[in-house]
Design a protein around this motif. Structure first.
Motif, mmCIF file in Angstrom:
data_model
loop_
_atom_site.group_PDB
_atom_site.id
_atom_site.type_symbol
_atom_site.label_atom_id
_atom_site.label_comp_id
_atom_site.label_asym_id
_atom_site.label_seq_id
_atom_site.Cartn_x
_atom_site.Cartn_y
_atom_site.Cartn_z
ATOM 1 N N ALA A 40 88.368 51.561 12.971
ATOM 2 C CA ALA A 40 88.388 50.097 12.964
ATOM 3 C C ALA A 40 89.600 49.640 12.149
ATOM 4 O O ALA A 40 89.854 50.173 11.057
ATOM 5 C CB ALA A 40 87.106 49.565 12.348
ATOM 6 N N PRO A 41 90.355 48.661 12.658
ATOM 7 C CA PRO A 41 91.521 48.176 11.900
ATOM 8 C C PRO A 41 91.166 47.751 10.477
ATOM 9 O O PRO A 41 91.956 47.943 9.558
ATOM 10 C CB PRO A 41 92.014 46.999 12.738
ATOM 11 N N GLY A 42 89.969 47.221 10.258
ATOM 12 C CA GLY A 42 89.557 46.837 8.908
ATOM 13 C C GLY A 42 89.469 48.025 7.967
ATOM 14 O O GLY A 42 89.784 47.906 6.781
ATOM 15 N N ASP A 43 89.056 49.182 8.496
ATOM 16 C CA ASP A 43 89.002 50.395 7.674
ATOM 17 C C ASP A 43 90.405 50.866 7.310
ATOM 18 O O ASP A 43 90.654 51.296 6.183
ATOM 19 C CB ASP A 43 88.245 51.506 8.399
ATOM 20 N N VAL A 44 91.316 50.785 8.277
ATOM 21 C CA VAL A 44 92.712 51.165 8.014
ATOM 22 C C VAL A 44 93.300 50.205 6.977
ATOM 23 O O VAL A 44 93.955 50.633 6.018
ATOM 24 C CB VAL A 44 93.542 51.169 9.313
ATOM 25 N N ILE A 48 94.861 51.050 3.230
ATOM 26 C CA ILE A 48 96.215 50.627 2.855
ATOM 27 C C ILE A 48 96.148 49.782 1.583
ATOM 28 O O ILE A 48 96.912 49.999 0.638
ATOM 29 C CB ILE A 48 96.879 49.850 4.006
ATOM 30 N N ARG A 49 95.217 48.831 1.547
ATOM 31 C CA ARG A 49 95.068 47.954 0.379
ATOM 32 C C ARG A 49 94.876 48.776 -0.892
ATOM 33 O O ARG A 49 95.507 48.541 -1.909
ATOM 34 C CB ARG A 49 93.888 47.011 0.586
ATOM 35 N N GLN A 55 101.470 47.957 -6.022
ATOM 36 C CA GLN A 55 102.846 47.891 -5.522
ATOM 37 C C GLN A 55 103.501 46.569 -5.922
ATOM 38 O O GLN A 55 102.943 45.497 -5.700
ATOM 39 C CB GLN A 55 102.864 48.028 -3.993
ATOM 40 N N ALA A 56 104.688 46.660 -6.494
ATOM 41 C CA ALA A 56 105.478 45.474 -6.814
ATOM 42 C C ALA A 56 106.404 45.165 -5.637
ATOM 43 O O ALA A 56 106.681 46.041 -4.814
ATOM 44 C CB ALA A 56 106.302 45.730 -8.072
ATOM 45 N N PRO A 57 106.904 43.935 -5.541
ATOM 46 C CA PRO A 57 107.893 43.637 -4.503
ATOM 47 C C PRO A 57 109.087 44.586 -4.620
ATOM 48 O O PRO A 57 109.416 45.067 -5.715
ATOM 49 C CB PRO A 57 108.301 42.196 -4.811
ATOM 50 N N LEU A 58 109.704 44.853 -3.489
ATOM 51 C CA LEU A 58 110.866 45.746 -3.434
ATOM 52 C C LEU A 58 112.116 44.938 -3.134
ATOM 53 O O LEU A 58 112.099 44.098 -2.220
ATOM 54 C CB LEU A 58 110.679 46.797 -2.339
ATOM 55 N N THR A 59 113.172 45.193 -3.869
ATOM 56 C CA THR A 59 114.463 44.573 -3.567
ATOM 57 C C THR A 59 115.366 45.667 -3.020
ATOM 58 O O THR A 59 115.632 46.656 -3.704
ATOM 59 C CB THR A 59 115.078 43.925 -4.821
ATOM 60 N N VAL A 60 115.776 45.483 -1.772
ATOM 61 C CA VAL A 60 116.584 46.484 -1.077
ATOM 62 C C VAL A 60 117.871 45.839 -0.585
ATOM 63 O O VAL A 60 117.959 44.612 -0.460
ATOM 64 C CB VAL A 60 115.807 47.107 0.114
ATOM 65 N N GLY A 159 101.630 42.490 -5.646
ATOM 66 C CA GLY A 159 101.380 41.837 -6.924
ATOM 67 C C GLY A 159 100.330 40.749 -6.825
ATOM 68 O O GLY A 159 100.169 39.955 -7.741
ATOM 69 N N ALA A 160 99.606 40.688 -5.680
ATOM 70 C CA ALA A 160 98.577 39.668 -5.486
ATOM 71 C C ALA A 160 97.242 40.326 -5.176
ATOM 72 O O ALA A 160 97.123 41.551 -5.173
ATOM 73 C CB ALA A 160 98.994 38.737 -4.339
ATOM 74 N N GLU A 161 96.265 39.510 -4.860
ATOM 75 C CA GLU A 161 94.961 40.030 -4.461
ATOM 76 C C GLU A 161 95.109 40.771 -3.142
ATOM 77 O O GLU A 161 95.993 40.480 -2.357
ATOM 78 C CB GLU A 161 93.964 38.884 -4.348
ATOM 79 N N PRO A 162 94.203 41.713 -2.856
ATOM 80 C CA PRO A 162 94.322 42.541 -1.648
ATOM 81 C C PRO A 162 94.095 41.776 -0.364
ATOM 82 O O PRO A 162 93.615 40.664 -0.362
ATOM 83 C CB PRO A 162 93.245 43.608 -1.856
ATOM 84 N N PHE A 163 94.449 42.456 0.744
ATOM 85 C CA PHE A 163 94.293 41.974 2.129
ATOM 86 C C PHE A 163 93.318 40.843 2.203
ATOM 87 O O PHE A 163 92.223 40.812 2.315
ATOM 88 C CB PHE A 163 93.845 43.092 3.078
#
Length: 163
Positions: A40-44, A48-49, A55-60, A159-163
């Protein structure tokens, strides 16, 4: 039909439920290539969450342009090597592989992860551009022929609340 999902870092935030045609994909860095799953996509999304909770934002920084695809006809802009982006890719491979319908797929076995943004004329990233990637999105890769296009199933702001 077995769902085919992909995990991306959109250049601009996406909304859950948003759909778009293949040709209208918003600019993004694919951090986990498309994979088949019977889960189920919710399980995936939950896996991931959990994996990216801190995880912090990434600057690339955008690197050179290149041509991808079997016929080398898909213009992209590569991202310069970035350890945080490579680490995020490895984290996602480990988190999602247990849900894979085909764990031998290149999404999970290839050592060739090359972060890039595909050009979507007129939109594109230019060499030297700096991007701050602060959201991760799980997207359903509905078949190209389907008029519904791609659909955003879940998002997570770093850096925020999950999915």
């Amino acid at each position: 039909m077995t769902p085919r999902l992909v995990v991306v870092l959109p250049v601009l935030p996406l909304m859950v439920g948003a759909s778009f045609a293949v040709a209208e994909w918003p600019l993004h860095v694919t951090v986990l290539p498309p994979f088949l799953t019977d889960a189920a996509p919710g399980d995936v999304a939950a896996a991931i969450r959990s994996a990216v909770a801190d995880q912090a934002p990434l600057t690339v920084v955008a690197g050179p342009d290149e041509l991808f695809g079997r016929r080398h006809d898909i213009p992209v802009t590569l991202m310069l090597p970035h350890e945080g982006l490579a680490r995020l890719h490895r984290t996602l491979v480990a988190a999602v592989r247990p849900f894979a319908a085909a764990p031998e797929e290149p999404a999970f076995t290839g050592a060739g992860f090359r972060a890039h943004v595909t050009h979507k004329p007129p939109a594109r990233i230019h060499p030297g551009d700096t991007l701050t990637l602060s959201q991760l999105a799980l997207v359903d890769m509905i078949p190209r022929a389907d008029t519904a296009g791609r659909t955003v199933l879940a998002t997570h702001d770093f850096g925020a609340e999950p999915f």
